[in-house]
Write a protein that holds these residues in place. Structure first.
Motif, PDB file in Angstrom:
ATOM      1  N   SER A 292       0.831  -1.202   0.000  1.00  0.00           N
ATOM      2  CA  SER A 292       0.000   0.000   0.000  1.00  0.00           C
ATOM      3  C   SER A 292       0.867   1.254   0.000  1.00  0.00           C
ATOM      4  CB  SER A 292      -0.946   0.012   1.207  1.00  0.00           C
ATOM      5  OG  SER A 292      -0.205   0.083   2.401  1.00  0.00           O
ATOM      6  N   PHE A 293       2.003   1.231   0.678  1.00  0.00           N
ATOM      7  CA  PHE A 293       2.901   2.384   0.680  1.00  0.00           C
ATOM      8  C   PHE A 293       3.509   2.596  -0.695  1.00  0.00           C
ATOM      9  CE2 PHE A 293       7.156   4.210   1.163  1.00  0.00           C
ATOM     10  CZ  PHE A 293       6.797   5.440   1.706  1.00  0.00           C
ATOM     11  N   SER A 294       3.924   1.510  -1.350  1.00  0.00           N
ATOM     12  CA  SER A 294       4.579   1.642  -2.654  1.00  0.00           C
ATOM     13  C   SER A 294       3.587   2.078  -3.729  1.00  0.00           C
ATOM     14  CB  SER A 294       5.266   0.337  -3.050  1.00  0.00           C
ATOM     15  OG  SER A 294       4.301  -0.678  -3.247  1.00  0.00           O
ATOM     16  N   THR A 295       2.335   1.637  -3.673  1.00  0.00           N
ATOM     17  CA  THR A 295       1.369   2.064  -4.679  1.00  0.00           C
ATOM     18  C   THR A 295       0.967   3.519  -4.454  1.00  0.00           C
ATOM     19  OG1 THR A 295      -0.445   1.196  -3.364  1.00  0.00           O
ATOM     20  CG2 THR A 295       0.420  -0.233  -5.105  1.00  0.00           C
ATOM     21  N   GLY A 296       0.959   3.974  -3.224  1.00  0.00           N
ATOM     22  CA  GLY A 296       0.640   5.375  -2.955  1.00  0.00           C
ATOM     23  C   GLY A 296       1.732   6.293  -3.450  1.00  0.00           C
ATOM     24  N   ALA A 297       2.970   5.847  -3.402  1.00  0.00           N
ATOM     25  CA  ALA A 297       4.087   6.683  -3.826  1.00  0.00           C
ATOM     26  C   ALA A 297       4.144   6.829  -5.339  1.00  0.00           C
ATOM     27  CB  ALA A 297       5.389   6.099  -3.301  1.00  0.00           C
ATOM     28  N   ILE A 298       3.608   5.866  -6.067  1.00  0.00           N
ATOM     29  CA  ILE A 298       3.653   5.919  -7.523  1.00  0.00           C
ATOM     30  C   ILE A 298       2.813   7.073  -8.059  1.00  0.00           C
ATOM     31  CG2 ILE A 298       2.980   4.696  -9.626  1.00  0.00           C
ATOM     32  CD1 ILE A 298       3.745   2.113  -8.209  1.00  0.00           C
ATOM     33  N   GLY A 299       1.627   7.292  -7.510  1.00  0.00           N
ATOM     34  CA  GLY A 299       0.738   8.336  -8.002  1.00  0.00           C
ATOM     35  C   GLY A 299       1.113   9.730  -7.549  1.00  0.00           C
ATOM     36  N   GLN A 300       1.949   9.857  -6.530  1.00  0.00           N
ATOM     37  CA  GLN A 300       2.315  11.163  -5.995  1.00  0.00           C
ATOM     38  C   GLN A 300       3.519  11.726  -6.739  1.00  0.00           C
ATOM     39  OE1 GLN A 300       0.590  12.795  -3.993  1.00  0.00           O
ATOM     40  NE2 GLN A 300      -0.619  11.350  -2.843  1.00  0.00           N
ATOM     41  N   PRO A 301       3.421  12.994  -7.166  1.00  0.00           N
ATOM     42  CA  PRO A 301       4.594  13.617  -7.791  1.00  0.00           C
ATOM     43  C   PRO A 301       5.655  13.898  -6.723  1.00  0.00           C
ATOM     44  CG  PRO A 301       2.773  15.167  -7.647  1.00  0.00           C
ATOM     45  CD  PRO A 301       2.258  13.846  -7.170  1.00  0.00           C
ATOM     46  N   SER A 302       6.894  13.906  -7.142  1.00  0.00           N
ATOM     47  CA  SER A 302       7.977  14.175  -6.190  1.00  0.00           C
ATOM     48  C   SER A 302       7.951  15.642  -5.770  1.00  0.00           C
ATOM     49  CB  SER A 302       9.326  13.840  -6.827  1.00  0.00           C
ATOM     50  OG  SER A 302       9.615  14.771  -7.850  1.00  0.00           O
ATOM     51  N   GLU A 303       8.598  15.936  -4.668  1.00  0.00           N
ATOM     52  CA  GLU A 303       8.638  17.312  -4.158  1.00  0.00           C
ATOM     53  C   GLU A 303       9.380  18.225  -5.131  1.00  0.00           C
ATOM     54  OE1 GLU A 303       7.042  19.915  -1.710  1.00  0.00           O
ATOM     55  OE2 GLU A 303       6.666  17.776  -1.588  1.00  0.00           O
ATOM     56  N   ALA A 304      10.388  17.689  -5.816  1.00  0.00           N
ATOM     57  CA  ALA A 304      11.128  18.476  -6.819  1.00  0.00           C
ATOM     58  C   ALA A 304      10.208  18.841  -7.992  1.00  0.00           C
ATOM     59  CB  ALA A 304      12.340  17.702  -7.305  1.00  0.00           C
ATOM     60  N   GLU A 305       9.364  17.892  -8.410  1.00  0.00           N
ATOM     61  CA  GLU A 305       8.424  18.161  -9.498  1.00  0.00           C
ATOM     62  C   GLU A 305       7.373  19.183  -9.061  1.00  0.00           C
ATOM     63  OE1 GLU A 305       5.066  15.900 -12.229  1.00  0.00           O
ATOM     64  OE2 GLU A 305       6.447  14.691 -11.032  1.00  0.00           O
TER      65      GLU A 305
ATOM     66  N   LEU B  69      -0.357  28.079  -1.351  1.00  0.00           N
ATOM     67  CA  LEU B  69      -1.647  27.601  -1.852  1.00  0.00           C
ATOM     68  C   LEU B  69      -1.468  26.873  -3.185  1.00  0.00           C
ATOM     69  CD1 LEU B  69      -4.720  27.479  -1.576  1.00  0.00           C
ATOM     70  CD2 LEU B  69      -4.821  29.743  -2.633  1.00  0.00           C
ATOM     71  N   VAL B  70      -0.627  27.419  -4.056  1.00  0.00           N
ATOM     72  CA  VAL B  70      -0.334  26.764  -5.343  1.00  0.00           C
ATOM     73  C   VAL B  70       0.293  25.402  -5.089  1.00  0.00           C
ATOM     74  CG1 VAL B  70       1.162  26.879  -7.386  1.00  0.00           C
ATOM     75  CG2 VAL B  70      -0.159  28.885  -6.711  1.00  0.00           C
ATOM     76  N   ARG B  71       1.265  25.329  -4.211  1.00  0.00           N
ATOM     77  CA  ARG B  71       1.912  24.042  -3.906  1.00  0.00           C
ATOM     78  C   ARG B  71       0.908  23.032  -3.332  1.00  0.00           C
ATOM     79  NH1 ARG B  71       5.873  27.644  -1.998  1.00  0.00           N
ATOM     80  NH2 ARG B  71       7.671  27.676  -3.386  1.00  0.00           N
ATOM     81  N   ASP B  72       0.047  23.495  -2.442  1.00  0.00           N
ATOM     82  CA  ASP B  72      -0.963  22.599  -1.865  1.00  0.00           C
ATOM     83  C   ASP B  72      -1.884  22.043  -2.942  1.00  0.00           C
ATOM     84  OD1 ASP B  72       0.085  23.010   0.654  1.00  0.00           O
ATOM     85  OD2 ASP B  72      -1.452  24.488   1.245  1.00  0.00           O
ATOM     86  N   ARG B  73      -2.314  22.900  -3.846  1.00  0.00           N
ATOM     87  CA  ARG B  73      -3.200  22.443  -4.927  1.00  0.00           C
ATOM     88  C   ARG B  73      -2.473  21.438  -5.828  1.00  0.00           C
ATOM     89  NH1 ARG B  73      -8.568  23.871  -4.480  1.00  0.00           N
ATOM     90  NH2 ARG B  73      -8.637  23.352  -6.669  1.00  0.00           N
ATOM     91  N   LEU B  74      -1.200  21.689  -6.115  1.00  0.00           N
ATOM     92  CA  LEU B  74      -0.438  20.760  -6.945  1.00  0.00           C
ATOM     93  C   LEU B  74      -0.240  19.426  -6.230  1.00  0.00           C
ATOM     94  CD1 LEU B  74       2.219  23.208  -8.434  1.00  0.00           C
ATOM     95  CD2 LEU B  74       0.292  22.162  -9.646  1.00  0.00           C
ATOM     96  N   ARG B  75       0.011  19.464  -4.933  1.00  0.00           N
ATOM     97  CA  ARG B  75       0.149  18.221  -4.158  1.00  0.00           C
ATOM     98  C   ARG B  75      -1.153  17.430  -4.149  1.00  0.00           C
ATOM     99  NH1 ARG B  75       2.833  21.680  -0.257  1.00  0.00           N
ATOM    100  NH2 ARG B  75       5.057  21.462  -0.584  1.00  0.00           N
ATOM    101  N   ASP B  76      -2.283  18.144  -4.186  1.00  0.00           N
ATOM    102  CA  ASP B  76      -3.590  17.476  -4.196  1.00  0.00           C
ATOM    103  C   ASP B  76      -3.918  16.872  -5.557  1.00  0.00           C
ATOM    104  OD1 ASP B  76      -3.956  18.098  -1.552  1.00  0.00           O
ATOM    105  OD2 ASP B  76      -5.246  19.832  -1.940  1.00  0.00           O
ATOM    106  N   GLY B  77      -3.052  17.094  -6.552  1.00  0.00           N
ATOM    107  CA  GLY B  77      -3.246  16.468  -7.850  1.00  0.00           C
ATOM    108  C   GLY B  77      -3.793  17.374  -8.935  1.00  0.00           C
ATOM    109  N   ASP B  78      -3.954  18.660  -8.659  1.00  0.00           N
ATOM    110  CA  ASP B  78      -4.446  19.578  -9.696  1.00  0.00           C
ATOM    111  C   ASP B  78      -3.382  19.779 -10.763  1.00  0.00           C
ATOM    112  OD1 ASP B  78      -6.677  19.843  -8.156  1.00  0.00           O
ATOM    113  OD2 ASP B  78      -6.443  21.984  -7.753  1.00  0.00           O
TER     114      ASP B  78
END
Length: 120
Positions: A6-19, A55-64
């Motif tokens: 479950s941890f590895s599948t969650g990490a796949i969909g999340q963009p890296s902090e650098a991105e 706010l922009v970073r938060d929205r991007l982290r949420d997948g926008d």
């Protein structure tokens, strides 16, 4: 085993902090700091610009997507938040005023230069 999967599948969909940071800078360069007026939120040191960047970073982290973030900021702050406002009915004056002033200045110059030659 379940927790590792479950941890590895969650990490796949999340963009890296650098991105996220790269995309946030890209979006930030197209948004105006509403306090500084002629600076992007990426360039501004104003506290409100810092809040807007977060706010922009938060929205991007949420997948926008970048476009969705810009649309959200536009809905929240209005067209004024865009460094390149769209050409639409309520921005015609903004887009046409420089050309009108240029034409008026050229007209004034030619009228006055013709008068000076007549006076000589």
């Amino acid at each position: 085993m379940f927790m590792v999967l479950s941890f590895s599948t969650g990490a796949i969909g999340q963009p890296s902090e650098a991105e996220i940071e790269m995309r946030a800078k890209e979006v930030g360069r197209s948004l105006r700091c509403v306090v500084c007026q002629n600076q992007s939120i990426d360039e501004s040191d104003a506290p409100l610009a810092m809040d807007m960047r977060e706010l922009v970073r938060d929205r991007l982290r949420d997948g926008d997507s970048n476009t969705e973030v810009i649309s959200y900021m536009r809905e929240r702050y209005g067209d004024y938040v865009l460094l390149k406002p769209p050409v639409q009915r309520n921005t015609y004056i903004l887009w046409l005023t420089p050309f009108i002033l240029l034409l008026a200045g050229l007209g004034w110059f030619f009228v006055n230069s013709g008068r000076r030659e007549d006076e000589r």
